[in-house]
Design a protein around this motif. Structure first.
Motif, mmCIF file in Angstrom:
data_model
loop_
_atom_site.group_PDB
_atom_site.id
_atom_site.type_symbol
_atom_site.label_atom_id
_atom_site.label_comp_id
_atom_site.label_asym_id
_atom_site.label_seq_id
_atom_site.Cartn_x
_atom_site.Cartn_y
_atom_site.Cartn_z
ATOM 1 N N GLY A 170 0.777 -1.233 0.000
ATOM 2 C CA GLY A 170 0.000 0.000 0.000
ATOM 3 C C GLY A 170 0.810 1.285 0.000
ATOM 4 O O GLY A 170 1.897 1.379 0.572
ATOM 5 N N TRP A 171 0.224 2.253 -0.674
ATOM 6 C CA TRP A 171 0.758 3.620 -0.769
ATOM 7 C C TRP A 171 -0.400 4.513 -0.320
ATOM 8 O O TRP A 171 -1.415 4.608 -0.995
ATOM 9 C CB TRP A 171 1.190 3.877 -2.201
ATOM 10 C CG TRP A 171 1.605 5.260 -2.566
ATOM 11 C CD1 TRP A 171 2.016 6.270 -1.753
ATOM 12 C CD2 TRP A 171 1.664 5.793 -3.898
ATOM 13 N NE1 TRP A 171 2.325 7.392 -2.482
ATOM 14 C CE2 TRP A 171 2.127 7.119 -3.786
ATOM 15 C CE3 TRP A 171 1.374 5.255 -5.155
ATOM 16 C CZ2 TRP A 171 2.290 7.922 -4.925
ATOM 17 C CZ3 TRP A 171 1.545 6.057 -6.268
ATOM 18 C CH2 TRP A 171 2.009 7.383 -6.154
ATOM 19 N N ILE A 172 -0.240 5.137 0.826
ATOM 20 C CA ILE A 172 -1.361 5.778 1.505
ATOM 21 C C ILE A 172 -1.221 7.297 1.482
ATOM 22 O O ILE A 172 -0.169 7.848 1.830
ATOM 23 C CB ILE A 172 -1.471 5.304 2.972
ATOM 24 C CG1 ILE A 172 -1.387 3.775 3.045
ATOM 25 C CG2 ILE A 172 -2.755 5.828 3.590
ATOM 26 C CD1 ILE A 172 -2.402 3.032 2.200
ATOM 27 N N ALA A 173 -2.315 7.964 1.109
ATOM 28 C CA ALA A 173 -2.354 9.427 1.081
ATOM 29 C C ALA A 173 -3.044 9.951 2.327
ATOM 30 O O ALA A 173 -4.181 9.579 2.626
ATOM 31 C CB ALA A 173 -3.101 9.906 -0.163
ATOM 32 N N THR A 185 3.749 3.697 8.555
ATOM 33 C CA THR A 185 5.085 3.105 8.452
ATOM 34 C C THR A 185 5.057 1.611 8.137
ATOM 35 O O THR A 185 6.082 1.047 7.754
ATOM 36 C CB THR A 185 5.874 3.331 9.747
ATOM 37 O OG1 THR A 185 5.138 2.772 10.850
ATOM 38 C CG2 THR A 185 6.092 4.819 10.005
ATOM 39 N N SER A 186 3.907 0.960 8.308
ATOM 40 C CA SER A 186 3.811 -0.463 7.973
ATOM 41 C C SER A 186 3.462 -0.686 6.507
ATOM 42 O O SER A 186 3.352 -1.820 6.058
ATOM 43 C CB SER A 186 2.780 -1.167 8.859
ATOM 44 O OG SER A 186 1.483 -0.635 8.630
ATOM 45 N N SER A 208 5.955 11.764 -1.615
ATOM 46 C CA SER A 208 5.770 10.645 -0.692
ATOM 47 C C SER A 208 7.088 10.254 -0.040
ATOM 48 O O SER A 208 8.170 10.425 -0.615
ATOM 49 C CB SER A 208 5.218 9.429 -1.435
ATOM 50 O OG SER A 208 3.975 9.721 -2.044
ATOM 51 N N GLN A 209 6.949 9.707 1.159
ATOM 52 C CA GLN A 209 8.083 9.140 1.883
ATOM 53 C C GLN A 209 8.017 7.619 1.760
ATOM 54 O O GLN A 209 6.953 7.025 1.972
ATOM 55 C CB GLN A 209 8.014 9.557 3.354
ATOM 56 C CG GLN A 209 9.120 8.988 4.226
ATOM 57 C CD GLN A 209 9.214 9.713 5.560
ATOM 58 O OE1 GLN A 209 9.967 10.666 5.692
ATOM 59 N NE2 GLN A 209 8.452 9.271 6.548
ATOM 60 N N LEU A 210 9.129 7.005 1.410
ATOM 61 C CA LEU A 210 9.202 5.558 1.264
ATOM 62 C C LEU A 210 9.700 4.912 2.541
ATOM 63 O O LEU A 210 10.609 5.432 3.191
ATOM 64 C CB LEU A 210 10.134 5.188 0.106
ATOM 65 C CG LEU A 210 9.770 5.703 -1.287
ATOM 66 C CD1 LEU A 210 10.848 5.307 -2.302
ATOM 67 C CD2 LEU A 210 8.402 5.199 -1.723
ATOM 68 N N TYR A 211 9.136 3.746 2.862
ATOM 69 C CA TYR A 211 9.558 3.019 4.058
ATOM 70 C C TYR A 211 10.306 1.733 3.729
ATOM 71 O O TYR A 211 10.843 1.084 4.638
ATOM 72 C CB TYR A 211 8.342 2.698 4.933
ATOM 73 C CG TYR A 211 7.690 3.942 5.474
ATOM 74 C CD1 TYR A 211 8.370 4.791 6.338
ATOM 75 C CD2 TYR A 211 6.400 4.294 5.097
ATOM 76 C CE1 TYR A 211 7.794 5.945 6.825
ATOM 77 C CE2 TYR A 211 5.806 5.445 5.584
ATOM 78 C CZ TYR A 211 6.502 6.267 6.450
ATOM 79 O OH TYR A 211 5.925 7.410 6.921
ATOM 80 N N ASP A 212 10.325 1.337 2.475
ATOM 81 C CA ASP A 212 11.070 0.158 2.059
ATOM 82 C C ASP A 212 11.515 0.368 0.621
ATOM 83 O O ASP A 212 11.446 1.483 0.104
ATOM 84 C CB ASP A 212 10.239 -1.126 2.235
ATOM 85 C CG ASP A 212 8.932 -1.109 1.448
ATOM 86 O OD1 ASP A 212 8.829 -0.361 0.441
ATOM 87 O OD2 ASP A 212 7.992 -1.836 1.833
#
Length: 243
Positions: A170-173, A185-186, A208-212
């Motif tokens: 998921g990519w959440i706005a 962050t999950s 967007s900020q990426l977490y992985d």
């Protein structure tokens, strides 16, 4: 992406890391970004990945997608695509997925890139969570059968309410008024603003900020440019959304 309603703007948001930029025909006065503009985004703002709007519904194609994909690749950025979903059933999701794949191939999006279903329209709001889940799964299956990877983009208020977005996907706005902490962050990515401005570019952009490393082809995103050279989350004023 980002059809979210902005209630108020308190200035340009540059709080969370600007790891990923999404672009469409609506950006840059309707023109594709040049390779040099993408290089500037990489070197001066820490952009690592670009996600380009390639299609919508069963027939619409983005006129700038091919050039944006090519120019971003030449700038050394990871490139992905997104499809604005109008589907609300398995059959319509399958038709739209076939269209998205065909257009991604025409536009030169490399196999293994991500094709995102941008699921935030009235078509999805008018049906049940179960229906949306089945449709999203049908879309994803066709995307993956074509050799691409798939993800879901949607607004925070819809996560696990209007459709399932599992941890690790998921990519959440979600656009908080004060960007004070990392959110979602999950998930793969958090789109924290639709009002970012950049030197040398016209208009405002979604960031967007990426977490992985999902949007960087499962390779180290910091190989493009280190996070140490970008801005981290601090107390800032950003666009406020009713989503």
């Amino acid at each position: 992406v980002a059809f979210l309603v902005v209630i108020g703007i308190g200035g340009t948001a540059h709080a969370a890391r600007t790891d990923m930029l999404d672009v469409s025909d609506y950006n840059n006065n309707g023109h594709a970004l040049t390779t040099q503009q993408f290089v500037n985004l990489r070197n001066n703002y820490g952009i690592k990945a670009i996600t380009v709007k390639i299609s919508e519904g069963q027939t619409w194609n983005a006129s700038t997608a091919k050039a944006n994909i090519s120019d971003a690749q030449q700038a050394g950025l990871y490139t992905n695509g997104y499809h604005f979903a109008r589907y609300n059933s398995v059959a319509t999701a399958q038709a739209e997925a076939r269209h998205a794949v065909q257009q991604a191939q025409v536009d030169g999006l490399g196999i293994g890139s991500v094709i995102v279903t941008d699921a935030e329209s009235s078509a999805q709001s008018g049906v049940s969570k179960a229906t949306n889940d089945k449709a999203n799964q049908a879309f994803s299956q066709i995307i993956q059968q074509a050799g691409y990877r798939c993800d879901i983009y949607t607004m925070g208020s819809w996560v696990n309410a209007k459709m399932t977005v599992a941890n690790g996907s998921g990519w959440i706005a979600y656009y908080p008024y004060h960007v004070t902490t990392d959110r979602y962050t999950s998930n793969h990515a958090w789109q924290f603003s639709s009002t970012m401005t950049f030197a040398g570019l016209s208009g405002r952009y979604d960031v967007s900020q990426l977490y992985d490393n999902y949007y960087t082809a499962n390779t180290d995103k910091n190989a493009v440019i280190s996070n140490s050279q970008t801005t981290h989350v601090t107390t800032q004023t950003a666009a406020k959304s009713n989503k």
